[in-house]
Design a protein around this motif. Structure first.
Motif, PDB file in Angstrom:
ATOM      1  N   PHE A  36     -22.822 -17.172   9.309  1.00 52.47           N
ATOM      2  CA  PHE A  36     -23.812 -16.898  10.363  1.00 52.47           C
ATOM      3  C   PHE A  36     -23.062 -16.971  11.679  1.00 52.47           C
ATOM      4  N   LYS A  37     -22.972 -15.847  12.383  1.00 54.27           N
ATOM      5  CA  LYS A  37     -22.121 -15.786  13.566  1.00 54.27           C
ATOM      6  C   LYS A  37     -22.919 -15.725  14.861  1.00 54.27           C
ATOM      7  N   PRO A  38     -22.620 -16.607  15.798  1.00 58.35           N
ATOM      8  CA  PRO A  38     -23.275 -16.554  17.113  1.00 58.35           C
ATOM      9  C   PRO A  38     -22.542 -15.543  18.000  1.00 58.35           C
ATOM     10  N   ARG A  39     -23.041 -14.347  18.131  1.00 56.03           N
ATOM     11  CA  ARG A  39     -22.326 -13.326  18.885  1.00 56.03           C
ATOM     12  C   ARG A  39     -22.987 -13.079  20.235  1.00 56.03           C
ATOM     13  N   THR A  40     -22.177 -12.870  21.244  1.00 53.56           N
ATOM     14  CA  THR A  40     -22.702 -12.645  22.589  1.00 53.56           C
ATOM     15  C   THR A  40     -23.554 -11.373  22.626  1.00 53.56           C
ATOM     16  N   SER A  41     -23.103 -10.345  21.901  1.00 52.97           N
ATOM     17  CA  SER A  41     -23.861  -9.097  21.873  1.00 52.97           C
ATOM     18  C   SER A  41     -24.701  -8.994  20.606  1.00 52.97           C
ATOM     19  N   PRO A  42     -25.944  -8.558  20.763  1.00 50.10           N
ATOM     20  CA  PRO A  42     -26.780  -8.394  19.562  1.00 50.10           C
ATOM     21  C   PRO A  42     -26.289  -7.246  18.679  1.00 50.10           C
ATOM     22  N   TYR A  43     -25.404  -6.391  19.228  1.00 54.35           N
ATOM     23  CA  TYR A  43     -24.896  -5.254  18.452  1.00 54.35           C
ATOM     24  C   TYR A  43     -23.624  -5.608  17.685  1.00 54.35           C
ATOM     25  N   ALA A  44     -23.061  -6.789  17.973  1.00 55.24           N
ATOM     26  CA  ALA A  44     -21.831  -7.197  17.275  1.00 55.24           C
ATOM     27  C   ALA A  44     -22.188  -7.737  15.887  1.00 55.24           C
ATOM     28  N   PHE A  45     -21.200  -7.735  15.009  1.00 51.95           N
ATOM     29  CA  PHE A  45     -21.377  -8.213  13.632  1.00 51.95           C
ATOM     30  C   PHE A  45     -21.966  -9.636  13.615  1.00 51.95           C
ATOM     31  N   GLN A  46     -23.023  -9.814  12.850  1.00 55.32           N
ATOM     32  CA  GLN A  46     -23.755 -11.098  12.881  1.00 55.32           C
ATOM     33  C   GLN A  46     -23.434 -12.019  11.691  1.00 55.32           C
ATOM     34  N   GLY A  47     -22.541 -11.566  10.817  1.00 58.30           N
ATOM     35  CA  GLY A  47     -22.183 -12.407   9.665  1.00 58.30           C
ATOM     36  C   GLY A  47     -22.874 -11.924   8.397  1.00 58.30           C
ATOM     37  N   HIS A  48     -22.225 -12.168   7.260  1.00 56.13           N
ATOM     38  CA  HIS A  48     -22.778 -11.717   5.978  1.00 56.13           C
ATOM     39  C   HIS A  48     -23.781 -12.702   5.378  1.00 56.13           C
ATOM     40  N   GLY A  49     -24.083 -13.791   6.073  1.00 54.11           N
ATOM     41  CA  GLY A  49     -25.118 -14.717   5.605  1.00 54.11           C
ATOM     42  C   GLY A  49     -24.795 -15.342   4.262  1.00 54.11           C
ATOM     43  N   GLU A  50     -25.804 -15.406   3.386  1.00 60.47           N
ATOM     44  CA  GLU A  50     -25.635 -16.126   2.120  1.00 60.47           C
ATOM     45  C   GLU A  50     -24.527 -15.543   1.244  1.00 60.47           C
ATOM     46  N   LYS A  51     -24.339 -14.225   1.319  1.00 64.13           N
ATOM     47  CA  LYS A  51     -23.262 -13.608   0.528  1.00 64.13           C
ATOM     48  C   LYS A  51     -21.916 -14.244   0.920  1.00 64.13           C
TER      49      LYS A  51
ATOM     50  N   PRO B 284      -5.519 -11.726   7.602  1.00 65.82           N
ATOM     51  CA  PRO B 284      -4.372 -10.904   7.196  1.00 65.82           C
ATOM     52  C   PRO B 284      -4.293  -9.552   7.914  1.00 65.82           C
ATOM     53  N   LYS B 285      -5.413  -9.062   8.416  1.00 64.55           N
ATOM     54  CA  LYS B 285      -5.428  -7.789   9.157  1.00 64.55           C
ATOM     55  C   LYS B 285      -6.303  -7.979  10.395  1.00 64.55           C
ATOM     56  N   PRO B 286      -5.770  -8.680  11.391  1.00 61.46           N
ATOM     57  CA  PRO B 286      -6.612  -9.021  12.552  1.00 61.46           C
ATOM     58  C   PRO B 286      -7.252  -7.813  13.223  1.00 61.46           C
ATOM     59  N   GLU B 287      -6.564  -6.667  13.176  1.00 62.12           N
ATOM     60  CA  GLU B 287      -7.133  -5.484  13.848  1.00 62.12           C
ATOM     61  C   GLU B 287      -8.390  -4.994  13.124  1.00 62.12           C
ATOM     62  N   GLU B 288      -8.588  -5.436  11.890  1.00 66.34           N
ATOM     63  CA  GLU B 288      -9.793  -5.042  11.148  1.00 66.34           C
ATOM     64  C   GLU B 288     -10.804  -6.189  11.010  1.00 66.34           C
ATOM     65  N   ALA B 289     -10.485  -7.333  11.611  1.00 69.41           N
ATOM     66  CA  ALA B 289     -11.389  -8.490  11.495  1.00 69.41           C
ATOM     67  C   ALA B 289     -12.746  -8.152  12.113  1.00 69.41           C
ATOM     68  N   LEU B 290     -13.808  -8.699  11.550  1.00 68.35           N
ATOM     69  CA  LEU B 290     -15.156  -8.393  12.042  1.00 68.35           C
ATOM     70  C   LEU B 290     -15.507  -9.185  13.305  1.00 68.35           C
ATOM     71  N   SER B 291     -14.723 -10.235  13.576  1.00 63.85           N
ATOM     72  CA  SER B 291     -14.860 -10.941  14.853  1.00 63.85           C
ATOM     73  C   SER B 291     -13.555 -11.672  15.149  1.00 63.85           C
ATOM     74  N   ASP B 292     -13.269 -11.825  16.428  1.00 63.15           N
ATOM     75  CA  ASP B 292     -12.143 -12.624  16.913  1.00 63.15           C
ATOM     76  C   ASP B 292     -10.764 -12.251  16.355  1.00 63.15           C
ATOM     77  N   GLY B 293     -10.565 -10.958  16.078  1.00 62.88           N
ATOM     78  CA  GLY B 293      -9.241 -10.490  15.651  1.00 62.88           C
ATOM     79  C   GLY B 293      -8.128 -10.855  16.641  1.00 62.88           C
ATOM     80  N   PRO B 294      -8.339 -10.643  17.951  1.00 61.11           N
ATOM     81  CA  PRO B 294      -7.251 -10.877  18.917  1.00 61.11           C
ATOM     82  C   PRO B 294      -6.739 -12.326  18.954  1.00 61.11           C
ATOM     83  N   GLN B 295      -7.535 -13.251  18.463  1.00 64.93           N
ATOM     84  CA  GLN B 295      -7.076 -14.649  18.477  1.00 64.93           C
ATOM     85  C   GLN B 295      -6.735 -15.146  17.065  1.00 64.93           C
ATOM     86  N   SER B 296      -6.750 -14.238  16.087  1.00 63.27           N
ATOM     87  CA  SER B 296      -6.452 -14.666  14.716  1.00 63.27           C
ATOM     88  C   SER B 296      -4.956 -14.590  14.463  1.00 63.27           C
ATOM     89  N   LEU B 297      -4.415 -15.646  13.889  1.00 60.62           N
ATOM     90  CA  LEU B 297      -2.996 -15.655  13.535  1.00 60.62           C
ATOM     91  C   LEU B 297      -2.825 -14.919  12.218  1.00 60.62           C
TER      92      LEU B 297
END
Ligand code: PEP
Ligand code: MN
Length: 338
Positions: free
Chosen positions: A131-146, A302-315
Motif C-alpha cells: 500500500f503506497k502513499p503517493r503524492t499524486s493520485p495518478y501514481a502507482f498505488q501499490g498491488h495491495g494484498e497480492k 534490479p531495474k530501477p528505471e522500471e521500478a513502480l516507485s522511487d527508482g532514482p533512489q534505489s540501489l
C-alpha cells in the motif's frame, strides 16, 4: 509517574497498587526489569496522586516523568529496548540490522530476485510496499494484498522477516496477518486514530518520522502506539523538509544521538528517502551507522528505471552488496556487528 516496587513486594500488594491506579482513572504499564519491577502510572496529571502511592505497601519509590511522553522515555526505562522481530532477528542489540528491498513490490520474480540478492549481501529484513502513499493520485498505488502474498512467499523462500506499510485503519488486520513489522509511514505519523489501532496489534511497529515533525512530536506518536499496549516500536529517521533542494529531504542524523538520550527505543535510519539520489546514499548510510543507528532501511531494485516507485533512489543489488561490505567496517569501528 513511575512506581518502583520493593524487591519483596507481594502479589496482593502489587494487585492492590494496580487496582488503585485503575480506580483513579489511570492506566498501569508494568515492566519486569532485571532487578526491579516498575509500574508506569499513565494519564493526565497522574503526578498529583503521588502521595497516595507513596503511602502504599510494596512501593519503594515514586518518580515523576518530566517529559510529555512517558512510556517511550529513557526516564521510564533505562536499558535499551531490544525487539525480536522473529526469524532470529533482534533490533536494538549489538547487531546493526539492515532492511532492504524494493520501494513497491512489482512482479513476484523481481521481488524474489531482490530478496535473494539482499539476503546474500547480509540484509536481515526484506522491505516492500503493498500500500503506497503517493503524492499524486495518478501514481502507482501499490498491488495491495497480492503484494502481501508475494512478500510472504519471499519470506518462505529466504527466511527473511518482512516489513511493509499500512496506510489506513481498515487494512491493519490484513497487514498484521502478513507482516513481521508493520510500517507507519512519514505521512501518517500524526494519524492518531491509525496509531491507536496499530498500538493494539501484536506486531512490532516501524514508525517513520514525518517530514515536518519535531523529535518531540515523533516521540508522542510513538507514545500513542505504546500507550495502546504495543511496546515494540522502532523509530525510523527518514529525512525532514528544510530549505535545501539539492536532495529530496535532509537526513537529520542529529536525531540519532538526541533520540538515544531521550528514549530507550531502537533507532533506524532510512537514507534512501532521506537523500533521494542513488549516488549519495552510501555515504549517508555509513554516516548513520557511525552515529549509532541500530539499523538501516534501504531501497534496492534490479531495474530501477522500471521500478513502480522511487527508482532514482534505489540501489542496484551490486551497489548494495558493495555498500554492505563498507558498512561492516564502520559497524566494527563503532563496536557493533553487521
Ligand atoms: C517508503 O518506505 O517507501 C515510504 C513511502 O517512506 P516514507 O513514509 O518515509 O516516505
Ligand atoms: Mn519509497
Amino acid at each position: 509517574m513511575i512506581l518502583t516496587l520493593k524487591a519483596n513486594a507481594t502479589k496482593p500488594q502489587v494487585d492492590s497498587i494496580v487496582k488503585k491506579i485503575k480506580e483513579l482513572g489511570f492506566t498501569p504499564h508494568t515492566t519486569h526489569g532485571k532487578e526491579v519491577t516498575i509500574i508506569g502510572v499513565i494519564g493526565e496529571n497522574a503526578i498529583l496522586t503521588k502521595d497516595i502511592f507513596e503511602a502504599m505497601a510494596g512501593v519503594e519509590l515514586v518518580t515523576p516523568i518530566s517529559k510529555p511522553y512517558k512510556l517511550v522515555s529513557r526516564e521510564f526505562k533505562k536499558e535499551n529496548t531490544v525487539i525480536d522481530v522473529g526469524h532470529g532477528v533482534l533490533i536494538g542489540g549489538d547487531e546493526v540490522v539492515v532492511m532492504a528491498g524494493p520501494c513497491s513490490v512489482d512482479t513476484k520474480e523481481r521481488l524474489f530476485h531482490t530478496a535473494e540478492a539482499v539476503k546474500a549481501a547480509g540484509a536481515r529484513v526484506l522491505r516492500g510496499g503493498a500500500f503506497k502513499p503517493r503524492t499524486s493520485p495518478y501514481a502507482f498505488q501499490g498491488h495491495g494484498e497480492k503484494a502481501l502474498r508475494y512478500l510472504a512467499d519471499a519470506r518462505k523462500q529466504t527466511n527473511l522477516p518482512i516489513v511493509t506499510e499500512v496506510m489506513n485503519i481498515n487494512d491493519v488486520k490484513l497487514v498484521e496477518e502478513y507482516a513481521d513489522i508493520i510500517q507507519v509511514g512519514a505521512r501518517n505519523i500524526q494519524n492518531f486514530d491509525l496509531l491507536k489501532v496499530v498500538g493494539k496489534t501484536k506486531k512490532p511497529v516501524l514508525l517513520k518520522r514525518g517530514m515536518s515533525t519535531t523529535i518531540q512530536e515523533w516521540l508522542l506518536s510513538a507514545e500513542y502506539v505504546m500507550s495502546n499496549g504495543n511496546y515494540n516500536v522502532i523509530l525510523c529517521e527518514r529525512g525532514i523538509r528544510t530549505f535545501e533542494t539539492s536532495t529530496r529531504f535532509t537526513l537529520d542524523l542529529n536525531a540519532v544521538p538526541v533520540l538515544r538520550h531521550l528514549t530507550h527505543l531502537p533507532i533506524i535510519v532510512d537514507p534512501s528517502h532521506g537523500v533521494g539520489i542513488r549516488e549519495y546514499i552510501p555515504a549517508m548510510a555509513k554516516a548513520a551507522v557511525a552515529v549509532g543507528a541500530d539499523g538501516l532501511i534501504l531501497e534496492v531494485h534490479p531495474k530501477p528505471e522500471e521500478a513502480l516507485s522511487d527508482g532514482p533512489q534505489s540501489l542496484l543489488p551490486e551497489q548494495f552488496a558493495k555498500l554492505m561490505g563498507e558498512l561492516r567496517a564502520v559497524a566494527l569501528a563503532v563496536g557493533r556487528t553487521l
